[in-house]
Design an enzyme around this catalytic site. Structure first.
Site, PDB file in Angstrom:
ATOM      1  N   LYS A 259       0.864  -1.188   0.000  1.00 37.89           N
ATOM      2  CA  LYS A 259       0.000   0.000   0.000  1.00 37.89           C
ATOM      3  C   LYS A 259       0.892   1.226   0.000  1.00 37.89           C
ATOM      4  O   LYS A 259       1.757   1.373   0.862  1.00 37.89           O
ATOM      5  CB  LYS A 259      -0.908   0.002   1.232  1.00 37.89           C
ATOM      6  CG  LYS A 259      -1.625   1.343   1.481  1.00 37.89           C
ATOM      7  CD  LYS A 259      -2.559   1.319   2.691  1.00 37.89           C
ATOM      8  CE  LYS A 259      -3.091   2.718   3.013  1.00 37.89           C
ATOM      9  NZ  LYS A 259      -3.999   2.749   4.179  1.00 37.89           N
ATOM     10  N   ASP A 264      -2.488  10.372   3.468  1.00 37.30           N
ATOM     11  CA  ASP A 264      -3.885   9.971   3.638  1.00 37.30           C
ATOM     12  C   ASP A 264      -4.622  10.998   4.490  1.00 37.30           C
ATOM     13  O   ASP A 264      -4.582  10.951   5.715  1.00 37.30           O
ATOM     14  CB  ASP A 264      -3.953   8.583   4.298  1.00 37.30           C
ATOM     15  CG  ASP A 264      -5.387   8.100   4.480  1.00 37.30           C
ATOM     16  OD1 ASP A 264      -6.308   8.720   3.893  1.00 37.30           O
ATOM     17  OD2 ASP A 264      -5.586   7.101   5.210  1.00 37.30           O
ATOM     18  N   LYS A 271     -10.079  13.109   7.850  1.00 38.65           N
ATOM     19  CA  LYS A 271      -9.613  12.768   9.196  1.00 38.65           C
ATOM     20  C   LYS A 271      -9.560  14.017  10.066  1.00 38.65           C
ATOM     21  O   LYS A 271      -9.419  15.130   9.551  1.00 38.65           O
ATOM     22  CB  LYS A 271      -8.182  12.189   9.113  1.00 38.65           C
ATOM     23  CG  LYS A 271      -8.091  10.790   8.528  1.00 38.65           C
ATOM     24  CD  LYS A 271      -6.644  10.319   8.494  1.00 38.65           C
ATOM     25  CE  LYS A 271      -6.529   8.922   7.898  1.00 38.65           C
ATOM     26  NZ  LYS A 271      -7.210   7.872   8.666  1.00 38.65           N
ATOM     27  N   ASP A 282       1.753   6.562   5.460  1.00 39.30           N
ATOM     28  CA  ASP A 282       0.752   5.623   4.961  1.00 39.30           C
ATOM     29  C   ASP A 282       1.201   4.910   3.680  1.00 39.30           C
ATOM     30  O   ASP A 282       0.469   4.109   3.112  1.00 39.30           O
ATOM     31  CB  ASP A 282      -0.583   6.354   4.747  1.00 39.30           C
ATOM     32  CG  ASP A 282      -1.777   5.435   4.938  1.00 39.30           C
ATOM     33  OD1 ASP A 282      -1.632   4.406   5.632  1.00 39.30           O
ATOM     34  OD2 ASP A 282      -2.851   5.733   4.383  1.00 39.30           O
ATOM     35  N   ASP A 341     -12.038   7.190   3.449  1.00 40.54           N
ATOM     36  CA  ASP A 341     -10.850   6.969   4.283  1.00 40.54           C
ATOM     37  C   ASP A 341     -10.462   5.487   4.340  1.00 40.54           C
ATOM     38  O   ASP A 341      -9.398   5.139   4.836  1.00 40.54           O
ATOM     39  CB  ASP A 341     -11.102   7.520   5.697  1.00 40.54           C
ATOM     40  CG  ASP A 341      -9.817   7.710   6.480  1.00 40.54           C
ATOM     41  OD1 ASP A 341      -8.728   7.642   5.874  1.00 40.54           O
ATOM     42  OD2 ASP A 341      -9.914   7.929   7.709  1.00 40.54           O
ATOM     43  N   GLU A 343      -9.267   3.715   2.040  1.00 43.90           N
ATOM     44  CA  GLU A 343      -8.729   3.807   0.680  1.00 43.90           C
ATOM     45  C   GLU A 343      -7.650   2.774   0.382  1.00 43.90           C
ATOM     46  O   GLU A 343      -7.436   2.414  -0.771  1.00 43.90           O
ATOM     47  CB  GLU A 343      -8.181   5.222   0.433  1.00 43.90           C
ATOM     48  CG  GLU A 343      -6.747   5.465   0.917  1.00 43.90           C
ATOM     49  CD  GLU A 343      -6.549   5.338   2.414  1.00 43.90           C
ATOM     50  OE1 GLU A 343      -7.550   5.449   3.163  1.00 43.90           O
ATOM     51  OE2 GLU A 343      -5.405   5.102   2.860  1.00 43.90           O
ATOM     52  N   ARG A 345      -7.486  -0.401   0.979  1.00 47.06           N
ATOM     53  CA  ARG A 345      -8.039  -1.638   0.407  1.00 47.06           C
ATOM     54  C   ARG A 345      -8.428  -1.429  -1.053  1.00 47.06           C
ATOM     55  O   ARG A 345      -8.429  -2.368  -1.844  1.00 47.06           O
ATOM     56  CB  ARG A 345      -9.226  -2.116   1.272  1.00 47.06           C
ATOM     57  CG  ARG A 345     -10.371  -1.163   1.366  1.00 47.06           C
ATOM     58  CD  ARG A 345     -11.287  -1.421   2.575  1.00 47.06           C
ATOM     59  NE  ARG A 345     -10.646  -1.065   3.850  1.00 47.06           N
ATOM     60  CZ  ARG A 345     -11.208  -1.224   5.032  1.00 47.06           C
ATOM     61  NH1 ARG A 345     -12.419  -1.750   5.143  1.00 47.06           N
ATOM     62  NH2 ARG A 345     -10.568  -0.882   6.138  1.00 47.06           N
TER      63      ARG A 345
HETATM   64  N1  BES Z   1      -4.152   4.678   6.897  1.00 44.89           N
HETATM   65  C1  BES Z   1      -5.308   4.453   7.676  1.00 44.89           C
HETATM   66  C2  BES Z   1      -5.067   3.462   8.816  1.00 44.89           C
HETATM   67  C3  BES Z   1      -4.176   3.942   9.926  1.00 44.89           C
HETATM   68  C4  BES Z   1      -4.705   4.633  10.987  1.00 44.89           C
HETATM   69  C5  BES Z   1      -2.836   3.628   9.929  1.00 44.89           C
HETATM   70  C6  BES Z   1      -3.878   5.042  12.024  1.00 44.89           C
HETATM   71  C7  BES Z   1      -2.021   4.028  10.955  1.00 44.89           C
HETATM   72  C8  BES Z   1      -2.541   4.725  12.006  1.00 44.89           C
HETATM   73  C9  BES Z   1      -6.416   3.886   6.799  1.00 44.89           C
HETATM   74  O1  BES Z   1      -6.447   4.333   5.505  1.00 44.89           O
HETATM   75  C10 BES Z   1      -7.709   4.285   7.420  1.00 44.89           C
HETATM   76  O2  BES Z   1      -7.983   5.441   7.456  1.00 44.89           O
HETATM   77  N2  BES Z   1      -8.449   3.302   7.902  1.00 44.89           N
HETATM   78  C11 BES Z   1      -9.703   3.554   8.536  1.00 44.89           C
HETATM   79  C12 BES Z   1     -10.677   2.529   8.034  1.00 44.89           C
HETATM   80  C13 BES Z   1     -12.106   2.819   8.375  1.00 44.89           C
HETATM   81  C14 BES Z   1     -12.586   4.075   7.664  1.00 44.89           C
HETATM   82  C15 BES Z   1     -12.952   1.626   7.993  1.00 44.89           C
HETATM   83  C16 BES Z   1      -9.490   3.427  10.034  1.00 44.89           C
HETATM   84  O3  BES Z   1      -8.691   2.600  10.478  1.00 44.89           O
HETATM   85  O4  BES Z   1     -10.114   4.189  10.760  1.00 44.89           O
HETATM   86 ZN    ZN Z   2      -4.646   4.929   4.726  1.00 47.58          ZN
HETATM   87 MN    MN Z   3      -7.510   6.120   5.277  1.00 51.06          MN
END
Ligand code: BES
Ligand code: ZN
Ligand code: MN
Length: 494
Positions: A259, A264, A271, A282, A341, A343, A345
């Protein structure tokens, strides 16, 4: 920082470090030193409650009669294998890095070890070297006392030949790890999809074949999921394919997919401001794939390996995708994007599908800072492991224990999978709130692997560290480079 090996001898300057085993057991070199100093070392050990436990350090002004400025005693404990050696080397480097001295010599004394002494010495050098990593290029006003003074570590051991031989390989892995740390640490205005792709192309000079797919090519391939993530950014997305052909001609490759969200923001599902800067990391999964490919090429691994990184910047703007948009992935499956968010996946969906379709690999392992939820589950100690293949999961878990980059397997199951069925498309990109978030992410990815043996490593909690940790200084860890290099070395070479 330079690494060297020599047989044990008293240095004329700098700092001397000597290993001590469990229960304060000195080796021959240590006992000789103690005698020369009229028992000063035994006395210092006594006075400091120093036990010789692994990584324990006793930092002394050198006793009279020695030319060095300081004497360090460093514990190796009772179970001194390769990982202990890594941490011992790191502990020594950490103790002297800003000492003002330029050189340190670490004597690996003649204790009983769990690995050959030459390997122990090389692994100690590796630990010291990895701990010495710095990213100072944007400091224009660092004063001398804020800069490391140590420029050379000499590991002293009788088996210098073995040590040098082992180090030759480890040095290449270290090069890969430093590359990963560099690209992951670079700020998001410097590293974005095009510039990260350029860093990949630069690896052609060490023998990788590199192919960059731009938007036009991705559109042609039908990568609507990846393109949707990138469309809100002025920086166009990229998909980079790196190949290392070190194995037999025609032998199916193994594949690693990263990834690579270079920043992000969350997109329209934006966010919160606090700590949003963390999201420059990210692209950690792709950083690991890039460093891994460099390591494998550097040490001329006897395997065919494909590394793919899916690069996009997730931004909100007038052209950004909206919650509710439906995109069509390269696989033909449609996705309702309910949260922009989620993204990672989406970009991986197209990268994984492309990977298995194009290369028919023996297996695919993807690495992704995919979910905050994996930090809730596993903290910073283990990365989440998900797999459709028990054998691959077993090999990965084992490689994790051997390298200290530990994995913990979490389940996949049809009952979770149905949570991403959508009312309007083949699937949606989120499940229920606060409900098995990391598993849901993995279930989504599984819909794009098409029966290829596959594992997903959720490295959201392990891609960076907010505090120094053994051989990993604060910042980007390069988690996965050593782990996956070991997986290849132990099972897919020769
Ligand atoms: N890059 C983030 C995940 C992340 C969060 C990595 C904190 C490191 C620290 C990912 O893209 C994301 O935002 N995931 C969301 C998914 C949700 C919207 C289903 C998350 O984990 O909140
Ligand atoms: Zn992310
Ligand atoms: Mn995200």
């Amino acid at each position: 920082m330079k690494i060297a090996f020599s047989s044990p001898s008293l240095p004329k300057a700098g700092i001397l470090a000597v290993t001590v085993a469990a229960d304060r057991a000195l080796g021959t070199f240590g006992r000789d030193l103690d005698q020369r100093s009229g028992g000063q070392i035994a006395r210092a050990i006594e006075a400091a409650r120093f036990k010789g436990k692994a990584e324990e350090v006793l930092n002394l002004v050198a006793p009279a009669g020695l030319d060095v400025s300081r004497l360090l005693l460093v514990g190796i404990g009772a179970d001194a294998g390769a990982l202990t050696a890594n941490n011992v080397g790191a502990a020594v480097l950490a103790a002297v890095q800003f000492s003002g001295e330029a050189e340190v010599a670490l004597v690996v004394d003649d204790h009983a070890l769990k690995v050959e002494p030459g390997l122990f010495a090389a692994e100690a050098a590796f630990g010291a070297y990895l701990r010495s990593y710095r990213f100072d290029k944007y400091h224009s006003t660092l004063t001398a006392d804020k800069k490391p003074s140590i420029t050379k570590v000499t590991v002293q051991v009788e088996a210098t030949k073995d040590a040098k031989k082992a180090w030759d390989k480890l040095e290449k892995i270290a090069d890969g790890i430093f590359l990963t740390r560099d690209v992951v640490t670079e700020p998001p205005n410097v590293i974005y999809p095009e510039t990260l792709a350029d860093r990949c192309v630069a690896l052609e000079k060490i023998g990788l074949e590199v192919d960059v797919l731009d938007e036009k090519k991705m559109k042609k391939l039908g990568m609507g999921a990846l393109l949707g993530v990138g469309q809100g950014s002025t920086q166009p997305p990229r998909l980079v394919v790196m190949k290392w052909n070190g194995g037999a001609k025609g032998d199916a490759p193994v594949a690693f997919v990263g990834k690579g969200i270079t920043f992000d923001t969350g997109g329209i599902s934006i966010k919160p401001a606090a700590n949003m800067d963390d999201m420059k990391w990210d692209m950690g999964g792709s950083g690991t794939v890039i460093g891994l490919m460099a390591a494998l090429a550097g040490r001329k691994a006897k395997a065919n390996v494909v590394g793919i990184v899916a690069l996009a910047e997730n931004m909100p703007d007038g052209n950004a995708q909206r919650p509710g948009d439906v995109v069509t992935s390269m696989s033909g499956q449609t996705i309702e994007v309910l949260n922009t968010d989620a993204e990672g996946r989406l970009v991986l969906a197209d990268a994984l599908w492309y990977c298995q379709d194009q290369f028919k690999p023996k297996f695919m392992v993807d690495l992704a800072t995919l979910t905050g939820a994996v930090i809730v589950s596993l903290g910073n100690e283990h990365a989440g492991l998900f797999s459709n293949n028990d054998e691959l999961a077993g090999k990965l878990t084992e490689a994790g224990l051997a390298t200290g980059e530990k994995l913990w397997r979490l389940p996949l199951a049809p009952a979770y999978d149905k949570d991403i069925d959508s009312d309007i498309a083949d699937m949606k990109n989120i499940g229920r709130p606060m409900n098995a978030g990391s598993i849901i992410g993995a279930q989504f990815l599984q819909r794009f692997v098409n029966d290829t043996p596959w594992a997903h490593l959720d490295i959201a909690g392990t891609a960076w560290t907010k505090a120094d940790k053994g051989m990993v200084p604060k910042g980007a860890t390069a988690f996965g480079v050593r782990l996956l290099d070991r997986l290849v070395a132990d099972h897919y070479e020769g």
